[in-house]
Design a protein around this motif. Sequence first.
Motif, PDB file in Angstrom:
ATOM      1  N   THR A  87       0.830  -1.202   0.000  1.00 40.89           N
ATOM      2  CA  THR A  87       0.000   0.000   0.000  1.00 40.89           C
ATOM      3  C   THR A  87       0.868   1.258   0.000  1.00 40.89           C
ATOM      4  OG1 THR A  87      -1.620  -1.235   1.288  1.00 40.89           O
ATOM      5  CG2 THR A  87      -1.936   1.134   1.159  1.00 40.89           C
ATOM      6  N   LEU A  88       1.908   1.246   0.845  1.00 41.58           N
ATOM      7  CA  LEU A  88       2.790   2.419   0.910  1.00 41.58           C
ATOM      8  C   LEU A  88       3.470   2.662  -0.439  1.00 41.58           C
ATOM      9  CD1 LEU A  88       4.420   2.096   4.441  1.00 41.58           C
ATOM     10  CD2 LEU A  88       2.758   3.800   3.642  1.00 41.58           C
ATOM     11  N   VAL A  89       3.930   1.580  -1.075  1.00 43.44           N
ATOM     12  CA  VAL A  89       4.578   1.727  -2.387  1.00 43.44           C
ATOM     13  C   VAL A  89       3.612   2.378  -3.371  1.00 43.44           C
ATOM     14  CG1 VAL A  89       5.525   0.459  -4.366  1.00 43.44           C
ATOM     15  CG2 VAL A  89       6.194  -0.181  -2.037  1.00 43.44           C
ATOM     16  N   ILE A  90       2.357   1.914  -3.363  1.00 47.33           N
ATOM     17  CA  ILE A  90       1.356   2.470  -4.281  1.00 47.33           C
ATOM     18  C   ILE A  90       1.099   3.949  -3.978  1.00 47.33           C
ATOM     19  CG2 ILE A  90      -1.102   2.369  -4.891  1.00 47.33           C
ATOM     20  CD1 ILE A  90      -0.830  -0.691  -4.793  1.00 47.33           C
ATOM     21  N   PHE A  91       1.006   4.300  -2.688  1.00 43.19           N
ATOM     22  CA  PHE A  91       0.815   5.698  -2.293  1.00 43.19           C
ATOM     23  C   PHE A  91       1.974   6.563  -2.794  1.00 43.19           C
ATOM     24  CE2 PHE A  91      -2.466   6.241   1.243  1.00 43.19           C
ATOM     25  CZ  PHE A  91      -3.251   5.234   0.744  1.00 43.19           C
ATOM     26  N   VAL A  92       3.186   6.078  -2.561  1.00 40.11           N
ATOM     27  CA  VAL A  92       4.369   6.867  -2.937  1.00 40.11           C
ATOM     28  C   VAL A  92       4.408   7.078  -4.450  1.00 40.11           C
ATOM     29  CG1 VAL A  92       6.895   6.809  -3.064  1.00 40.11           C
ATOM     30  CG2 VAL A  92       5.733   6.260  -0.917  1.00 40.11           C
ATOM     31  N   ILE A  93       4.096   6.016  -5.196  1.00 41.40           N
ATOM     32  CA  ILE A  93       4.092   6.146  -6.659  1.00 41.40           C
ATOM     33  C   ILE A  93       3.053   7.174  -7.097  1.00 41.40           C
ATOM     34  CG2 ILE A  93       3.502   4.941  -8.802  1.00 41.40           C
ATOM     35  CD1 ILE A  93       4.856   2.470  -7.565  1.00 41.40           C
ATOM     36  N   ASN A  94       1.845   7.077  -6.528  1.00 44.84           N
ATOM     37  CA  ASN A  94       0.798   8.036  -6.860  1.00 44.84           C
ATOM     38  C   ASN A  94       1.223   9.465  -6.557  1.00 44.84           C
ATOM     39  OD1 ASN A  94      -1.718   7.270  -8.012  1.00 44.84           O
ATOM     40  ND2 ASN A  94      -2.024   5.904  -6.280  1.00 44.84           N
ATOM     41  N   LEU A  95       1.786   9.663  -5.357  1.00 42.43           N
ATOM     42  CA  LEU A  95       2.177  11.012  -4.946  1.00 42.43           C
ATOM     43  C   LEU A  95       3.287  11.554  -5.847  1.00 42.43           C
ATOM     44  CD1 LEU A  95       2.074  10.871  -1.055  1.00 42.43           C
ATOM     45  CD2 LEU A  95       0.549  12.079  -2.621  1.00 42.43           C
ATOM     46  N   THR A  96       4.290  10.699  -6.120  1.00 46.89           N
ATOM     47  CA  THR A  96       5.401  11.143  -6.954  1.00 46.89           C
ATOM     48  C   THR A  96       4.899  11.592  -8.314  1.00 46.89           C
ATOM     49  OG1 THR A  96       6.650   9.382  -5.898  1.00 46.89           O
ATOM     50  CG2 THR A  96       7.689  10.482  -7.772  1.00 46.89           C
ATOM     51  N   ILE A  97       4.060  10.739  -8.923  1.00 46.37           N
ATOM     52  CA  ILE A  97       3.595  11.059 -10.267  1.00 46.37           C
ATOM     53  C   ILE A  97       2.706  12.301 -10.247  1.00 46.37           C
ATOM     54  CG2 ILE A  97       2.238  10.196 -12.207  1.00 46.37           C
ATOM     55  CD1 ILE A  97       3.494   7.460 -11.689  1.00 46.37           C
ATOM     56  N   ASN A  98       1.887  12.448  -9.167  1.00 48.87           N
ATOM     57  CA  ASN A  98       1.077  13.659  -9.048  1.00 48.87           C
ATOM     58  C   ASN A  98       1.932  14.903  -8.888  1.00 48.87           C
ATOM     59  OD1 ASN A  98      -1.637  13.125  -9.435  1.00 48.87           O
ATOM     60  ND2 ASN A  98      -1.806  12.159  -7.419  1.00 48.87           N
ATOM     61  N   LEU A  99       3.003  14.772  -8.103  1.00 46.91           N
ATOM     62  CA  LEU A  99       3.898  15.913  -7.908  1.00 46.91           C
ATOM     63  C   LEU A  99       4.568  16.291  -9.227  1.00 46.91           C
ATOM     64  CD1 LEU A  99       5.621  15.282  -4.464  1.00 46.91           C
ATOM     65  CD2 LEU A  99       3.978  17.070  -5.090  1.00 46.91           C
ATOM     66  N   LEU A 100       4.978  15.285  -9.987  1.00 45.42           N
ATOM     67  CA  LEU A 100       5.559  15.555 -11.302  1.00 45.42           C
ATOM     68  C   LEU A 100       4.558  16.303 -12.174  1.00 45.42           C
ATOM     69  CD1 LEU A 100       7.445  12.234 -12.134  1.00 45.42           C
ATOM     70  CD2 LEU A 100       8.431  14.475 -11.666  1.00 45.42           C
ATOM     71  N   GLY A 101       3.279  15.892 -12.067  1.00 42.14           N
ATOM     72  CA  GLY A 101       2.223  16.540 -12.835  1.00 42.14           C
ATOM     73  C   GLY A 101       2.018  17.980 -12.397  1.00 42.14           C
ATOM     74  N   GLU A 102       2.037  18.218 -11.083  1.00 42.20           N
ATOM     75  CA  GLU A 102       1.896  19.572 -10.532  1.00 42.20           C
ATOM     76  C   GLU A 102       3.023  20.458 -11.035  1.00 42.20           C
ATOM     77  OE1 GLU A 102      -0.396  20.954  -8.347  1.00 42.20           O
ATOM     78  OE2 GLU A 102      -1.514  19.138  -8.802  1.00 42.20           O
TER      79      GLU A 102
END
Lengths: 309, 269
Positions: free
Chosen positions: A291-306
């Motif tokens: 779950t943590l890995v999935i959260f981190v991936i989501n956040l990273t990709i969202n931050l890249l998008g931001e």
Amino acid sequence: MTAQTTPSATARPPRERRRLSTRRSHVVVSIALLALPVLVYALFMLYPLARVVQLSFYQWDGLSLGTWVGLDNYRTTFTDGRLVGAFVHALVLIVFYAVLPLAIGLVLASLLARSQVRGTGFFRTVVFLPQVIAMVVLAVSWRRIYAPDGLLNSGLRLIGLDALTRSWLGDFDTALIAVGLIGTWVSTGLVTVLLMSGIAGIPKDYYEAAMLDGAGWWRRFWYVTVPGVRAEILVSLTLTVIAALKTFDLVYVTTSGGPGTSTTVPSYEVYNQAFRLGQVGTASSLAVVLTLVIFVINLTINLLGEHER
Amino acid sequence: MSTSRTERVVSSMVLLLFALQALVPVLYIVVLALSSEKIGDASWGHLDNFATAWEQGHFSQYMTNSVLIAVLVVCLALVLSLMSGYVLGSLRPRGADLIFYVFLIGIMVPSEAIVLPLFFDMRALGLTDTIWAVALPQTAQSLAFGTFWMRAFFRGVDPAILEAARIDGATDARILVSILLPIGRPAIVTQVVLTFMWTWNDFLIPLVMSPSGRMRTAPLGLAFFQGQYTQGTTLLAAGAVLVALPVVLLYLVLQKQFISGMTDGAVKG
């Protein structure tokens, strides 16, 4: 709207009162309407999420009383060869589920999106089809394709490559690749359709300007197309990387993690540890890490998008 | 930009080949399902395979379970998402954003994480092997997406319309039913289609939450059919076609909405 911006002196008191009372009734209505959704969500999502974290600190077989073991389960998750192997396999699957489809999708989409060919609607429907069919059904089909007397081996025999034929899913060397290629096959359509809609949104002038400047196909692809679909690339990666990490039914149906442990993946191990080996604590810590890995991936990709915006 | 003839021909070829490779595994299973069970018999068009598979694979029970679970999850998730979406998107009381972010977490949580405690806690309550054990966790997952989806829709509605209705004395319930539901039809259809597909195709939650197999769904039935039935692949293929059929038919009828729903949901999610 106009009523709010030009209030007349005489009308003010009653209107003010009405607005106040609507605000208060808003709060009441809000609480009334939110009660049930929040209750269902809290009971069946938030509570189990907290409980899995709690369970990950216990050694428990699911029957007797559990014992507190602190971070032991996490230590096991990061040192046990079988479990570490599962994460390594997940990384390999990411290449097949996410990287390969992205590469194929970029080439295909840039080829297709700008050339006015007929039948793109039909094409879109067809390549998207694997996304809607249950993974179990696709797995049954691919098992037949990979079988010793299946489509793949028949094809190889037909073109005289008998030496290459094998039981693709039963061979230590090829099982993980064979599973991965099913993922590639499923993801490529989704990625291509996403990228095509992204490319359709790039202004034509960009390409014309690039051509006037003498940019060839590769330079147009690299300097106009790829930056133009940055957002779609990020979305594709989020979806496909997470799909790779959550692979369960595909492995369950095609290989059950075998031969040996050559195709185990984290989500399969969560199930295996908890319900076959009676190691609920280890399974929970594995689930928490996943779950943590999935959260981190989501956040990273969202931050890249931001960052992009 | 004008494209040359050769470019168009090459593009069409690529398109065709790519579409073909996407179809081959799907058509392969259909071809297998229609071929003869007897080895060496090359005859084709055996529609009776479906009846035999239906019978031997106990699909009437599994399909009934799947339909019941899917209808329950789709309805519950839709009604609850309309409620939460309306509050978080339209009424927006203080703290709405915080509640929204908590719902958003649910979109990311994998089933693997929640299924373990759900199984053990529901077993302790004697609720495993009931429809609720399978449907309620799936409802919570769909609700996370639905809240996000419906909130986005309600935010997009012009507040002047709601204001006007309120001045005319309409209650919140009235506004929701008479004004918002009709304009929200496309958003609602997309959510119904997506949650139906997710629920129908789901594997892990029904597998874990019904250990006795009483609430076994169609995809699970197929996996177990494969385990027991190693001999003839024709019947297995026929079973696979049966399991895929409802979603594929829905997809073909609503494919435009389906694709835009998937890609929009993806881009926003």
